[in-house]
Design a protein around this motif. Structure first.
Motif, PDB file in Angstrom:
ATOM      1  N   SER A   1      19.152   2.263  16.652  1.00 38.61           N
ATOM      2  CA  SER A   1      20.218   1.152  16.706  1.00 38.61           C
ATOM      3  C   SER A   1      19.738  -0.232  16.049  1.00 38.61           C
ATOM      4  O   SER A   1      18.256  -0.641  16.001  1.00 38.61           O
ATOM      5  CB  SER A   1      21.252   1.547  17.930  1.00 38.61           C
ATOM      6  N   PRO A   2      20.926  -1.223  15.796  1.00 40.85           N
ATOM      7  CA  PRO A   2      20.242  -2.597  14.973  1.00 40.85           C
ATOM      8  C   PRO A   2      19.442  -3.365  16.099  1.00 40.85           C
ATOM      9  O   PRO A   2      19.001  -3.774  15.849  1.00 40.85           O
ATOM     10  CB  PRO A   2      21.513  -3.160  14.467  1.00 40.85           C
ATOM     11  N   ASP A   3      19.224  -2.874  17.579  1.00 42.03           N
ATOM     12  CA  ASP A   3      18.947  -3.488  18.642  1.00 42.03           C
ATOM     13  C   ASP A   3      17.634  -3.152  18.879  1.00 42.03           C
ATOM     14  O   ASP A   3      17.170  -3.206  19.881  1.00 42.03           O
ATOM     15  CB  ASP A   3      19.932  -3.661  19.913  1.00 42.03           C
ATOM     16  N   GLY A   4      16.988  -2.200  18.044  1.00 37.91           N
ATOM     17  CA  GLY A   4      15.817  -1.011  17.785  1.00 37.91           C
ATOM     18  C   GLY A   4      15.951  -0.262  19.353  1.00 37.91           C
ATOM     19  O   GLY A   4      15.505   0.264  20.245  1.00 37.91           O
ATOM     20  N   LEU A   5      17.103   0.339  20.146  1.00 36.28           N
ATOM     21  CA  LEU A   5      17.228   1.372  20.998  1.00 36.28           C
ATOM     22  C   LEU A   5      17.522   2.470  20.936  1.00 36.28           C
ATOM     23  O   LEU A   5      18.531   2.827  19.280  1.00 36.28           O
ATOM     24  CB  LEU A   5      17.981   0.289  21.757  1.00 36.28           C
TER      25      LEU A   5
END
Length: 135
Positions: free
Chosen positions: A21-25
């Motif tokens: 995801s955009p937050d790296g998850l």
């Protein structure tokens, strides 16, 4: 700080395959290894996945606390890892575990047993299953 800026010891070949995801998850689904029961969904970044793969215990990234947490360290409800797999798009992790105690933070065995939206849908997918009324 986003989770993508935290250092990780994850194998670079595995890390290169992941679609985060955009937050790296990545969503990580925990499933009871012997019954197939879906227990919970948590979030992993590269380091949480590395720790899960190397310690034999599920490690997640807490989006609210902004820290790693190992399932069972505070609750005593451990998840012992039996296998880890990526889905076909490499954007979700399936962790088959041996769950000891409750998986849900509410104390329930699974996070998916209290708000059933549809029960017993027909196998042909016709959509005439029993919808659960508002509670």
């Amino acid at each position: 700080m986003t989770s993508t800026s935290r250092p990780s010891r994850l194998d670079p070949e595995i890390a290169a395959r992941l679609k985060r995801s955009p937050d790296g998850l990545l969503p990580a689904i925990a499933q009871q290894y012997d019954t197939g029961e879906v227990l919970m969904l948590g979030w992993m970044d590269d380091e949480a996945l590395h720790r899960t793969l190397t310690t034999g215990r599920c490690t997640y990234w807490s989006r609210s606390r902004r820290e790693y947490w190992v399932k069972g360290d505070t609750s005593g409800h451990f998840q012992w890892v039996r296998s880890v797999a990526l889905d076909c798009d490499a954007d979700t992790v399936l962790v088959k575990v041996d769950q000891v105690g409750a998986a849900c933070h509410t104390g329930a065995r699974t996070c998916f047993d209290t708000d059933v939206l549809l029960e017993e849908a027909p196998a042909d997918g016709a959509g005439s299953g029993t919808a659960v009324p508002d509670q």
